[in-house]
Design an enzyme around this catalytic site. Sequence first.
Site, PDB file in Angstrom:
ATOM      1  CE  LYS A   1      42.541  81.248  -6.812  1.00 26.32           C
ATOM      2  NZ  LYS A   1      42.377  82.489  -7.579  1.00 26.32           N
ATOM      3  CG  ASN A  27      54.131  70.998  -2.154  1.00 27.61           C
ATOM      4  OD1 ASN A  27      54.882  70.044  -1.939  1.00 27.61           O
ATOM      5  ND2 ASN A  27      52.834  70.847  -2.383  1.00 27.61           N
ATOM      6  NE  ARG A  83      49.147  68.760   0.119  1.00 26.35           N
ATOM      7  CZ  ARG A  83      50.362  68.278   0.342  1.00 26.35           C
ATOM      8  NH1 ARG A  83      50.555  66.982   0.518  1.00 26.35           N
ATOM      9  NH2 ARG A  83      51.399  69.089   0.399  1.00 26.35           N
ATOM     10  CG  ASP A  92      49.145  83.473   0.068  1.00 23.71           C
ATOM     11  OD1 ASP A  92      49.396  82.405   0.650  1.00 23.71           O
ATOM     12  OD2 ASP A  92      48.479  83.547  -0.976  1.00 23.71           O
ATOM     13  CG  LEU A  93      54.415  80.587  -2.484  1.00 29.28           C
ATOM     14  CD1 LEU A  93      55.565  81.472  -2.908  1.00 29.28           C
ATOM     15  CD2 LEU A  93      54.943  79.213  -2.041  1.00 29.28           C
ATOM     16  CG  ASP A  94      50.420  78.442  -3.444  1.00 30.12           C
ATOM     17  OD1 ASP A  94      51.183  78.050  -4.327  1.00 30.12           O
ATOM     18  OD2 ASP A  94      50.360  77.922  -2.314  1.00 30.12           O
ATOM     19  CD  GLU A 144      46.378  85.253   1.973  1.00 32.30           C
ATOM     20  OE1 GLU A 144      45.856  84.940   0.888  1.00 32.30           O
ATOM     21  OE2 GLU A 144      46.975  84.439   2.681  1.00 32.30           O
ATOM     22  CG  ASP A 145      45.832  84.467  -3.787  1.00 30.88           C
ATOM     23  OD1 ASP A 145      46.278  84.097  -2.677  1.00 30.88           O
ATOM     24  OD2 ASP A 145      45.523  83.666  -4.682  1.00 30.88           O
ATOM     25  CE  LYS A 198      47.663  81.789   4.791  1.00 33.92           C
ATOM     26  NZ  LYS A 198      48.222  82.148   3.477  1.00 33.92           N
ATOM     27  CB  THR A 223      51.315  77.683  -7.387  1.00 37.39           C
ATOM     28  OG1 THR A 223      51.152  78.622  -6.331  1.00 37.39           O
ATOM     29  CG2 THR A 223      52.777  77.502  -7.682  1.00 37.39           C
ATOM     30  CB  SER A 236      52.624  79.836   2.201  1.00 38.69           C
ATOM     31  OG  SER A 236      52.035  78.821   1.410  1.00 38.69           O
ATOM     32  CB  ALA A 237      47.948  77.212   3.671  1.00 40.13           C
TER      33      ALA A 237
HETATM   34  C1  G6P Z   1      47.970  77.454  -0.502  1.00 40.85           C
HETATM   35  C2  G6P Z   1      47.025  77.384  -1.675  1.00 40.85           C
HETATM   36  C3  G6P Z   1      45.984  76.325  -1.464  1.00 40.85           C
HETATM   37  C4  G6P Z   1      46.634  75.008  -1.110  1.00 40.85           C
HETATM   38  C5  G6P Z   1      47.441  75.155   0.167  1.00 40.85           C
HETATM   39  C6  G6P Z   1      48.154  73.884   0.559  1.00 40.85           C
HETATM   40  O1  G6P Z   1      47.357  78.147   0.525  1.00 40.85           O
HETATM   41  O2  G6P Z   1      46.402  78.623  -1.890  1.00 40.85           O
HETATM   42  O3  G6P Z   1      45.229  76.209  -2.647  1.00 40.85           O
HETATM   43  O4  G6P Z   1      45.690  73.989  -0.955  1.00 40.85           O
HETATM   44  O5  G6P Z   1      48.402  76.178  -0.033  1.00 40.85           O
HETATM   45  O6  G6P Z   1      49.165  73.631  -0.374  1.00 40.85           O
HETATM   46  P1  G6P Z   1      49.988  72.315  -0.480  1.00 40.85           P
HETATM   47  O7  G6P Z   1      51.091  72.671  -1.434  1.00 40.85           O
HETATM   48  O8  G6P Z   1      50.511  71.992   0.888  1.00 40.85           O
HETATM   49  O9  G6P Z   1      49.086  71.261  -0.977  1.00 40.85           O
HETATM   50 MG    MG Z   2      47.229  82.394  -1.979  1.00 40.81          MG
END
Ligand code: G6P
Ligand code: MG
Length: 217
Positions: free
Chosen positions: A44, A117, A48, A8-10, A168-169, A144, A16, A113-114
């Site tokens: 999390k 960005n 979006r 996972d990224l964020d 994953e977080d 997810k 972030t 990642s979801a």
């Molecule tokens: C990640 C984050 C979420 C975020 C999602 C969409 O999974 O943990 O908090 O809403 O990505 O991100 P985005 O950059 O497309 O808004």
């Molecule tokens: Mg995350």
Amino acid sequence: STIGVIFDLDGVIVDTAKYHFLAWKDLADELGFEFTEAHNELLKGVSRVRSLEILLDIGNVKLSEEKKQEYLISKNEVYLGYITKMGPDEILPGAEDLLNNLDALEVKYVLGSASKNAPLILKQVGLLDRFAAIVDGNSVSKAKPDPEVFLIGAEKLGLPPEKCIVFEDAIAGVEAAKAAHMVSIGIGDQETLSHANFNFNNLTEIPEDFFAQFISE
Ligand code: G6P
Ligand code: MG
């Protein structure tokens, strides 16, 4: 290798989550309700669009589709303001060592990642070229806790799901990894992520020989 890793990224590679929080809080302020860090846990890992639905539920606010579209755009603009200022110093502790360790073991890894960005963030912190593939919010239709993002990741790794290890977080992210029948590693609060197979407070805590238990000759 016989195993592969999906990150996972964020909240795992970069912090972030705090920027998402600030951007959603801006919107909650504008709509006139309180939005706490505890509420933020529910967002999390969630897409979006789904995040906005959850946020509006928290505030008990009903909006037209048009207004929702507008707020999705303005939230992302606020968020972009933060992430376009990011640099390599915002890579979370232990992340680069972990990637180096995997390189040395010749274990392939991809991003799962979801976030739409994700490529921009990876570019900002200088990690874009390190992943064998990027699976992000632009390439999935189901967010997810649906396992889709991780199942596509397994395809990119050329491995069956059982041979994939997910970092994953997020509550929803660990659920997605479990639904995909992968090994789940929860990074962060142990109680929040008690449904993960393994728990660590952060990536620096992962023992150097951690992956040996999964690798078969
Ligand atoms: C990640 C984050 C979420 C975020 C999602 C969409 O999974 O943990 O908090 O809403 O990505 O991100 P985005 O950059 O497309 O808004
Ligand atoms: Mg995350």
